[in-house]
Motif scaffolding. Sequence first.
Motif, PDB file in Angstrom:
ATOM      1  N   GLN A   1      69.107  90.366 155.937  1.00  0.00           N
ATOM      2  CA  GLN A   1      68.897  89.671 154.659  1.00  0.00           C
ATOM      3  C   GLN A   1      67.428  89.270 154.483  1.00  0.00           C
ATOM      4  OE1 GLN A   1      71.385  86.715 153.046  1.00  0.00           O
ATOM      5  NE2 GLN A   1      73.272  87.856 153.363  1.00  0.00           N
ATOM      6  N   LEU A   2      66.812  88.782 155.537  1.00  0.00           N
ATOM      7  CA  LEU A   2      65.398  88.415 155.436  1.00  0.00           C
ATOM      8  C   LEU A   2      64.541  89.628 155.089  1.00  0.00           C
ATOM      9  CD1 LEU A   2      65.038  86.044 158.532  1.00  0.00           C
ATOM     10  CD2 LEU A   2      64.826  85.367 156.129  1.00  0.00           C
TER      11      LEU A   2
ATOM     12  N   SER B   1      72.625  93.939 152.523  1.00  0.00           N
ATOM     13  CA  SER B   1      71.415  93.696 153.318  1.00  0.00           C
ATOM     14  C   SER B   1      71.770  93.192 154.715  1.00  0.00           C
ATOM     15  CB  SER B   1      70.486  92.715 152.599  1.00  0.00           C
ATOM     16  OG  SER B   1      71.143  91.498 152.303  1.00  0.00           O
ATOM     17  N   GLY B   2      72.857  92.402 154.825  1.00  0.00           N
ATOM     18  CA  GLY B   2      73.298  91.978 156.142  1.00  0.00           C
ATOM     19  C   GLY B   2      73.763  93.156 156.986  1.00  0.00           C
ATOM     20  N   LEU B   3      74.518  94.053 156.379  1.00  0.00           N
ATOM     21  CA  LEU B   3      74.980  95.252 157.085  1.00  0.00           C
ATOM     22  C   LEU B   3      73.804  96.150 157.462  1.00  0.00           C
ATOM     23  CD1 LEU B   3      78.171  96.186 154.998  1.00  0.00           C
ATOM     24  CD2 LEU B   3      78.064  94.968 157.191  1.00  0.00           C
ATOM     25  N   TYR B   4      72.782  96.174 156.615  1.00  0.00           N
ATOM     26  CA  TYR B   4      71.571  96.945 156.928  1.00  0.00           C
ATOM     27  C   TYR B   4      70.950  96.443 158.235  1.00  0.00           C
ATOM     28  CZ  TYR B   4      66.864  98.930 156.398  1.00  0.00           C
ATOM     29  OH  TYR B   4      65.681  99.603 156.600  1.00  0.00           O
ATOM     30  N   GLY B   5      70.931  95.137 158.403  1.00  0.00           N
ATOM     31  CA  GLY B   5      70.391  94.575 159.635  1.00  0.00           C
ATOM     32  C   GLY B   5      71.208  94.964 160.852  1.00  0.00           C
ATOM     33  N   ILE B   6      72.535  95.031 160.690  1.00  0.00           N
ATOM     34  CA  ILE B   6      73.409  95.412 161.807  1.00  0.00           C
ATOM     35  C   ILE B   6      73.244  96.889 162.138  1.00  0.00           C
ATOM     36  CG2 ILE B   6      75.819  95.674 162.506  1.00  0.00           C
ATOM     37  CD1 ILE B   6      76.426  93.165 160.792  1.00  0.00           C
ATOM     38  N   LYS B   7      73.258  97.741 161.101  1.00  0.00           N
ATOM     39  CA  LYS B   7      73.139  99.185 161.335  1.00  0.00           C
ATOM     40  C   LYS B   7      71.827  99.539 162.018  1.00  0.00           C
ATOM     41  CE  LYS B   7      73.992 100.150 157.007  1.00  0.00           C
ATOM     42  NZ  LYS B   7      74.166 100.896 155.719  1.00  0.00           N
ATOM     43  N   ASN B   8      70.777  98.819 161.660  1.00  0.00           N
ATOM     44  CA  ASN B   8      69.463  99.120 162.213  1.00  0.00           C
ATOM     45  C   ASN B   8      69.100  98.218 163.394  1.00  0.00           C
ATOM     46  OD1 ASN B   8      68.067 101.223 160.301  1.00  0.00           O
ATOM     47  ND2 ASN B   8      69.153  99.806 158.953  1.00  0.00           N
ATOM     48  N   LYS B   9      70.080  97.386 163.820  1.00  0.00           N
ATOM     49  CA  LYS B   9      69.898  96.513 164.976  1.00  0.00           C
ATOM     50  C   LYS B   9      68.569  95.727 164.878  1.00  0.00           C
ATOM     51  CE  LYS B   9      72.769  99.027 168.319  1.00  0.00           C
ATOM     52  NZ  LYS B   9      73.519  99.778 167.292  1.00  0.00           N
ATOM     53  N   LEU B  10      68.341  95.164 163.693  1.00  0.00           N
ATOM     54  CA  LEU B  10      67.108  94.411 163.478  1.00  0.00           C
ATOM     55  C   LEU B  10      67.081  93.156 164.352  1.00  0.00           C
ATOM     56  CD1 LEU B  10      66.596  94.575 159.592  1.00  0.00           C
ATOM     57  CD2 LEU B  10      65.728  96.106 161.360  1.00  0.00           C
ATOM     58  N   LYS B  11      65.945  92.874 164.895  1.00  0.00           N
ATOM     59  CA  LYS B  11      65.773  91.673 165.702  1.00  0.00           C
ATOM     60  C   LYS B  11      65.385  90.492 164.813  1.00  0.00           C
ATOM     61  CE  LYS B  11      66.544  93.373 169.807  1.00  0.00           C
ATOM     62  NZ  LYS B  11      67.716  92.905 170.616  1.00  0.00           N
TER      63      LYS B  11
END
Length: 452
Positions: free
Chosen positions: A292-293, A367-377
């Motif tokens: 999300q950020l 956007s939250g799922l985007y962070g999970i799929k891309n394993k964002l730190k």
Amino acid sequence: MDQEQVIAYIKENNIPKVKFAFADVDGVLRGKVISTKKFLDGLKTGYGFCDVVFGWDSNDVCYDNVELTGWHTGYPDKLCYIDLSTFRTVPWQDNIPFFLADYSGPHGNTVPADPRSLLKKIVAECKSMGYHAEFAQEFEWFNFKETPQSLQDKGFVNMEPLTPGMFGYSILRTSQNSDFYYDLFNLLTQFNIPIEGLHTETGPGVYEAAIEHCETLAAADKAVLFKTAVKEIASKHGITATFMAKWNQNLPGCSGHIHQSLWSEDETENLFYNGTDENKMSELHKQYLAGQLYCMPHLLPMYAPTINSYKRLVEGAWAPTTITWGIDNRTTALRVINTSIGYTRLETRIPGSDTNPYLAIAAALASGLYGIKNKLKLNIAPTVGNGYQDKSNGSLHANLFDAATAMQNSSIAKELFGDDFVQHFTQTRLWEHRQYAKSVSDWELKRYFEIV
């Protein structure tokens, strides 16, 4: 109810008519009352609706800058389809059966700009990843002792609020309008929009309601219906309710905060919670928050869709201005609430009450799922203290033009929602800016009329 049960209910109760509606790009419910025969005939084949409803703005003025529809297409009918799972009756309208509709049917989505269809796509993606998402949106709004005609006659000046003064959480103020207050709580609950809490906020005649959380699409449906239902119930009491983000520069704005969490598929485990973590946050929660950020500046018009939205997003006004997060911090864009296992969640605080819930919730989940799929730190530290002063990760766009332009050019937005939606939606926001840019405001008249 399934289709057979709905049909049986209609026939057994000799229902002569039903009401249905869908949300346009601005979140405005467009619909009609139809005969029972037309309702039954269209359950499989759909219902034709002039696609101008996606080709004009909230004031029914036709866009001149979109490709989806227009004079160049002849404004044909597009088929919308009633979702029988949304069945409810309207208690303040003789319990007429009511349904929500969208433009995704047996042959796919007939209108790429349809907000509910867009959210259904994101929800399906979430489920395919093995998660059950829970959402809820809460709203603040102002109430006035006015009618649509009195507002026009007054030119929206010197409007009389339902109650005077700044009375946040006041038991007295709601008791003084108890008929309206309890009608809201009781009728909304009967309308299958269960209210978790209802109270005054700080400001003359302002209320706040929290809707109980539930599955994502149902939560968005309830949020969309909530706004229109409140207006209809208010009208019966001689009251006009407004969900403008900021109707008066001297008063707080109206929020539409979004609460969310991801659960196991069987809905028994809150996947955002980790009791051994310093902040009780799981790695999944951190990735979701990081997404999300990261996506926030690319999707801002989905959270803040009007010119007026950005009058609320100013420093010191209980709305965020920076790309920040914090633990139970109401000055940041994202607020982590971790008081217990069952209620650990993320609150997205950018949206105002003027949002289209389908689009705001779609932006948050995608956007939250985007962070999970891309394993964002989650490399950004939580803000402690004043989030308005923490500009280390950047600030939100300050106006609709900049936000819409950024989204229009964003590869992230197109990856999440597709070129067709992004192009149409951002063009409608740029149209909104054009209408504002050529208008002459009272501020300009008062400042320049005599002196220059």
